[in-house]
Design a protein around this motif. Sequence first.
Motif, PDB file in Angstrom:
ATOM      1  N   ILE A   1      27.859  80.703  51.475  1.00 10.37           N
ATOM      2  CA  ILE A   1      28.892  81.446  52.193  1.00 10.37           C
ATOM      3  C   ILE A   1      30.237  80.870  51.767  1.00 10.37           C
ATOM      4  O   ILE A   1      30.419  79.659  51.765  1.00 10.37           O
ATOM      5  CB  ILE A   1      28.761  81.288  53.725  1.00 10.37           C
ATOM      6  N   LEU A   2      31.173  81.750  51.418  1.00  8.68           N
ATOM      7  CA  LEU A   2      32.512  81.305  51.048  1.00  8.68           C
ATOM      8  C   LEU A   2      33.527  81.921  51.998  1.00  8.68           C
ATOM      9  O   LEU A   2      33.515  83.136  52.218  1.00  8.68           O
ATOM     10  CB  LEU A   2      32.860  81.723  49.613  1.00  8.68           C
TER      11      LEU A   2
ATOM     12  N   ILE B   1      38.036  81.729  48.110  1.00 10.35           N
ATOM     13  CA  ILE B   1      37.575  82.659  47.074  1.00 10.35           C
ATOM     14  C   ILE B   1      38.698  82.917  46.076  1.00 10.35           C
ATOM     15  O   ILE B   1      39.843  83.166  46.467  1.00 10.35           O
ATOM     16  CB  ILE B   1      37.085  83.979  47.701  1.00 10.35           C
TER      17      ILE B   1
ATOM     18  N   ASP C   1      35.288  83.877  41.239  1.00 12.76           N
ATOM     19  CA  ASP C   1      34.123  84.061  42.103  1.00 12.76           C
ATOM     20  C   ASP C   1      33.615  85.504  42.121  1.00 12.76           C
ATOM     21  O   ASP C   1      32.613  85.787  42.787  1.00 12.76           O
ATOM     22  CB  ASP C   1      34.457  83.629  43.536  1.00 12.76           C
TER      23      ASP C   1
ATOM     24  N   ARG D   1      29.969  86.343  42.007  1.00  9.42           N
ATOM     25  CA  ARG D   1      29.182  85.886  43.158  1.00  9.42           C
ATOM     26  C   ARG D   1      29.479  86.664  44.425  1.00  9.42           C
ATOM     27  O   ARG D   1      28.612  86.786  45.296  1.00  9.42           O
ATOM     28  CB  ARG D   1      29.440  84.401  43.424  1.00  9.42           C
ATOM     29  N   VAL D   2      30.720  87.157  44.602  1.00 10.50           N
ATOM     30  CA  VAL D   2      31.102  87.805  45.860  1.00 10.50           C
ATOM     31  C   VAL D   2      31.580  89.241  45.687  1.00 10.50           C
ATOM     32  O   VAL D   2      31.853  89.916  46.670  1.00 10.50           O
ATOM     33  CB  VAL D   2      32.194  86.997  46.598  1.00 10.50           C
TER      34      VAL D   2
ATOM     35  N   MET E   1      36.270  91.203  47.170  1.00 13.90           N
ATOM     36  CA  MET E   1      36.481  89.936  47.872  1.00 13.90           C
ATOM     37  C   MET E   1      37.265  88.956  47.006  1.00 13.90           C
ATOM     38  O   MET E   1      38.108  88.212  47.514  1.00 13.90           O
ATOM     39  CB  MET E   1      35.147  89.316  48.294  1.00 13.90           C
ATOM     40  N   ALA E   2      37.010  88.964  45.696  1.00 12.10           N
ATOM     41  CA  ALA E   2      37.751  88.069  44.799  1.00 12.10           C
ATOM     42  C   ALA E   2      39.237  88.428  44.801  1.00 12.10           C
ATOM     43  O   ALA E   2      40.097  87.543  44.850  1.00 12.10           O
ATOM     44  CB  ALA E   2      37.174  88.143  43.388  1.00 12.10           C
TER      45      ALA E   2
ATOM     46  N   TYR F   1      34.833  86.164  55.292  1.00 12.59           N
ATOM     47  CA  TYR F   1      33.958  85.313  54.493  1.00 12.59           C
ATOM     48  C   TYR F   1      33.007  86.213  53.727  1.00 12.59           C
ATOM     49  O   TYR F   1      32.860  87.395  54.046  1.00 12.59           O
ATOM     50  CB  TYR F   1      33.186  84.313  55.358  1.00 12.59           C
ATOM     51  N   ALA F   2      32.399  85.668  52.702  1.00 11.94           N
ATOM     52  CA  ALA F   2      31.468  86.440  51.882  1.00 11.94           C
ATOM     53  C   ALA F   2      30.155  85.694  51.744  1.00 11.94           C
ATOM     54  O   ALA F   2      30.136  84.475  51.591  1.00 11.94           O
ATOM     55  CB  ALA F   2      32.063  86.690  50.502  1.00 11.94           C
ATOM     56  N   VAL F   3      29.082  86.437  51.789  1.00  6.91           N
ATOM     57  CA  VAL F   3      27.761  85.912  51.468  1.00  6.91           C
ATOM     58  C   VAL F   3      27.596  86.100  49.964  1.00  6.91           C
ATOM     59  O   VAL F   3      27.741  87.213  49.463  1.00  6.91           O
ATOM     60  CB  VAL F   3      26.650  86.673  52.224  1.00  6.91           C
ATOM     61  N   THR F   4      27.334  85.030  49.239  1.00  8.65           N
ATOM     62  CA  THR F   4      27.223  85.142  47.789  1.00  8.65           C
ATOM     63  C   THR F   4      25.943  85.869  47.392  1.00  8.65           C
ATOM     64  O   THR F   4      24.954  85.883  48.139  1.00  8.65           O
ATOM     65  CB  THR F   4      27.234  83.761  47.118  1.00  8.65           C
TER      66      THR F   4
END
Length: 124
Positions: free
Chosen positions: A2-3, A8, A12, A15-16, A20-21, A37-40
């Motif tokens: 989780i980021l 971020i 990233d 991954r996200v 989100m990036a 937040y983001a779940v990768t």
Amino acid sequence: MILDLGDIRAADAPRVGPKMARLGELAAAGWRVPDGYAVTADALADWLPAAAQAELDGLLGALIPAQAAGDPGALAGISARARELVEGQPLPAALADAVAAAHDRLEQRARAAAAAAGVGSGDA
């Protein structure tokens, strides 16, 4: 796994996701964007059981022929079954705990931001 949005960056994106990036880059540059937040993608890599993953792969492979045939009923059926497969799987405990922790951090940041802005302090 989780980021937080503030961590971020453009690198990233694989991954996200690109949205989100971009939001992470905008936030880092001082733009006002919704926190989050983001779940990768890696967090979900081995989430589905093998049988469900195999069925999902088959369903996804059937999408293009169904679309090419112009069969909206087939597309709806494929989509519905794929959704059932995904939504029917519980999150691994470690991921559920990580999401809950990320959500707690988000709530704390939101409360701090509201307090800094004087929201909810009775000053309005």
